[in-house]
Design a protein around this motif. Structure first.
Motif, short mmCIF file in Angstrom:
data_model
loop_
_atom_site.label_atom_id
_atom_site.label_comp_id
_atom_site.label_asym_id
_atom_site.label_seq_id
_atom_site.Cartn_x
_atom_site.Cartn_y
_atom_site.Cartn_z
N PHE A 197 23.26 13.65 10.08
CA PHE A 197 22.04 14.11 9.42
C PHE A 197 21.56 13.10 8.38
O PHE A 197 20.36 12.82 8.28
N ASN A 198 22.51 12.55 7.60
CA ASN A 198 22.14 11.63 6.54
C ASN A 198 21.51 10.36 7.10
O ASN A 198 20.53 9.85 6.53
N SER A 249 17.99 11.15 8.28
CA SER A 249 17.02 11.39 7.20
C SER A 249 16.29 10.12 6.80
O SER A 249 15.17 10.17 6.29
N LEU A 266 12.81 9.89 8.30
CA LEU A 266 11.78 10.88 7.97
C LEU A 266 10.46 10.25 7.53
O LEU A 266 9.39 10.70 7.98
N ASP A 294 24.89 18.66 3.83
CA ASP A 294 24.07 17.58 4.40
C ASP A 294 22.88 18.15 5.16
O ASP A 294 21.76 17.63 5.05
N SER A 354 20.31 19.59 2.77
CA SER A 354 19.61 18.48 2.14
C SER A 354 18.53 17.93 3.07
O SER A 354 17.42 17.60 2.63
N LEU A 355 18.85 17.84 4.37
CA LEU A 355 17.88 17.37 5.35
C LEU A 355 16.68 18.31 5.42
O LEU A 355 15.53 17.86 5.42
N ASP A 374 15.59 20.27 3.10
CA ASP A 374 14.82 20.12 1.87
C ASP A 374 13.93 18.89 1.93
O ASP A 374 12.76 18.93 1.52
N LYS A 375 14.45 17.78 2.43
CA LYS A 375 13.67 16.55 2.52
C LYS A 375 12.50 16.71 3.49
O LYS A 375 11.40 16.20 3.24
N VAL A 376 12.75 17.41 4.59
CA VAL A 376 11.69 17.67 5.57
C VAL A 376 10.56 18.46 4.91
O VAL A 376 9.38 18.14 5.05
#
Length: 459
Positions: free
Chosen positions: A64-65, A68, A71, A120, A123-124, A126-128
């Motif tokens: 996932f990291n 990201s 993105l 993780d 967090s992904l 949230d970033k999306v």
């Protein structure tokens, strides 16, 4: 006596006529209502483009990291909904290949450690969301891995043969065991698992694997409970069961159209087949629901070849078609970089990220979709009207209109040049998408090269 009977019947008919008419009206309203989708529609889905993410093959790390980091590029590409293939631990018993299938689920409430941790993943998500995109998870409700705890704890939740043995859904699906939705406890456990990811990770919905093999009323109950947490968007991997679209799902798969596009590219079908397809589906889909249109996805790429293998010189033609006809378009991982290999399904097989003319091409199409309400999804978009051309076997033309916005598209589905004449259709000044030139419509005498197309817009 005969006269009395006739008079009696005549008077009775007069008094009963209004009731019959009311009954007919109710039946008609009921009949019409069943073709209206009552599935909730999140506002952010109205102009969305889907992008399917294959985490395992996306980066060298396959996490996932690492994903990201892509993105910002995907935001620039112009996609809106990121669909992640299943992220759960993969079964080891009866596993296929070294790494196994994403769709052999060992634990519905856990993360595949190959991809990272639950934190993780959160967090992904949230970033999306920070980038004003949305994330839906691939959900496998039809079957589990053979080493899922339910196998031993709740064997009654599974389908069994006459000998009392748990069986796979299909003989070839030997790595998974079929679930039996006659069991109410199974239904409750599955819905609770679906609610977990919406509640705990704040995901935005689901793409549901082989949705047509799971009872419709289960999906309807699940959708209702998910909506109590937050608005979600739902995609069914199914095409046959339109009743799934009445209350549970917003979209399904345009498998038939996908196959028609492949056949047209090979010269096995022509523009008439495409015309007939849309004439048929116009009456089959509940109003507000729509198909997902695609030239590739994980199944097509791994098992049936790349878009280049299947479509040849028509790759861009068919991609543009999926963005302009009714439905929501899909881009599969790597298509925007010209992915030209079939990715291994059960092994590591990383996508090669490189510069490609497909990147700006897809950016143009996503911008076209976003900037033209006529092309939006479902009830938010404009109805598609097929236009009569001078060569119906090779030329396909249509218009779509929403308020002051109009889009006209013309495609040459042949390997020879064609001059296009459209006698009737939208009139006025339009801008052609790829050239940027102002053009007066209707189309008269425009020369299209083999597999060429024009997309005209007016605001």
């Amino acid at each position: 006596m005969k006269k009395l009977n006739f008079l009696t019947l005549f008077l009775a008919a007069i008094f009963l006529l209004p009731a019959c008419q009311n009954g007919q009206q109710k039946d008609q309203q009921s009949s019409e209502k069943q073709y209206i989708s009552n599935a909730p529609v999140p506002g952010w889905s109205k102009d969305a483009v889907i992008y399917e993410v294959n985490i395992r093959q996306y980066t060298e790390e396959g996490t996932f990291n690492a994903f990201s980091g892509h993105l910002p590029r995907l935001k620039e590409l112009g996609v809106d909904i990121l669909w992640l293939m299943p992220v759960h631990p993969i079964g080891e018993k009866n596993r296929k290949g070294t790494l196994g299938s994403y769709y052999s689920i060992k634990d519905y409430k856990a993360i595949n450690p190959e991809f990272g941790t639950l934190e993780d993943f959160k967090s992904l998500v949230d970033k999306v969301h920070e980038m004003d995109m949305h994330l839906v998870l691939d959900w496998v409700a039809n079957h589990t891995a053979w080493d899922h705890p339910w196998i031993t704890e709740h064997p009654e939740w599974y389908t069994k043969n006459d000998a009392g043995e748990i069986i796979p859904p299909e003989p070839d699906w030997s790595d998974v065991a079929d679930l039996n939705y006659d069991n109410q406890q199974l239904r409750e456990a599955m819905i609770e698992a679906m609610k977990f990811w919406v509640r705990e990770a704040n995901i935005d919905g689901y793409r549901c694997d082989v949705a047509g093999s799971v009872p419709v009323d289960f999906w309807e109950t699940a959708r209702g409970e998910l909506e109590q947490i937050k608005p979600v968007w739902m995609l069914a991997e199914d095409e046959a069961r339109k009743e799934l679209l009445e209350y549970a799902f917003n979209a399904n798969y345009g498998w038939e159209f996908h196959q028609i596009m492949n056949a047209v590219a090979k010269g096995e079908k022509n523009a008439i087949d495409i015309t007939e397809y849309f004439q048929k589906t116009d009456t089959l889909y509940p109003y507000g629901a729509y198909p997902m249109q695609f030239t590739s996805n994980h199944d097509e790429n791994s098992w049936n070849g790349t878009a280049f293998d299947r479509l040849g010189d028509a790759v861009k033609t068919m991609a543009a078609l999926t963005f302009t006809v009714e439905g929501i378009p899909l881009i599969y991982s790597g298509q925007e970089a010209g992915l030209n290999k079939s990715l291994e399904f059960f092994e590591k097989d990383r996508i090669e990220w490189k510069e490609s003319e497909m990147t700006p091409f897809y950016q143009t199409l996503t911008a076209l979709k976003a900037n033209n309400p006529a092309l939006w999804n479902g009830a938010a978009g404009g109805e598609m009207k097929i236009l009569k051309t001078n060569a119906p076997e090779t030329l396909f033309a249509f218009s779509r209109k929403k308020e002051n916005n109009r889009v006209v598209a013309v495609f040459n589905f042949s390997d020879s040049s064609e001059s296009v004449f459209i006698e009737e259709g939208p009139k006025g000044n339009f801008i052609e998408l790829f050239s940027g030139k102002e053009t007066t419509l209707p189309v008269k005498g425009v020369l299209l090269q083999p597999w060429d197309f024009r997309i005209y817009t007016q605001h």
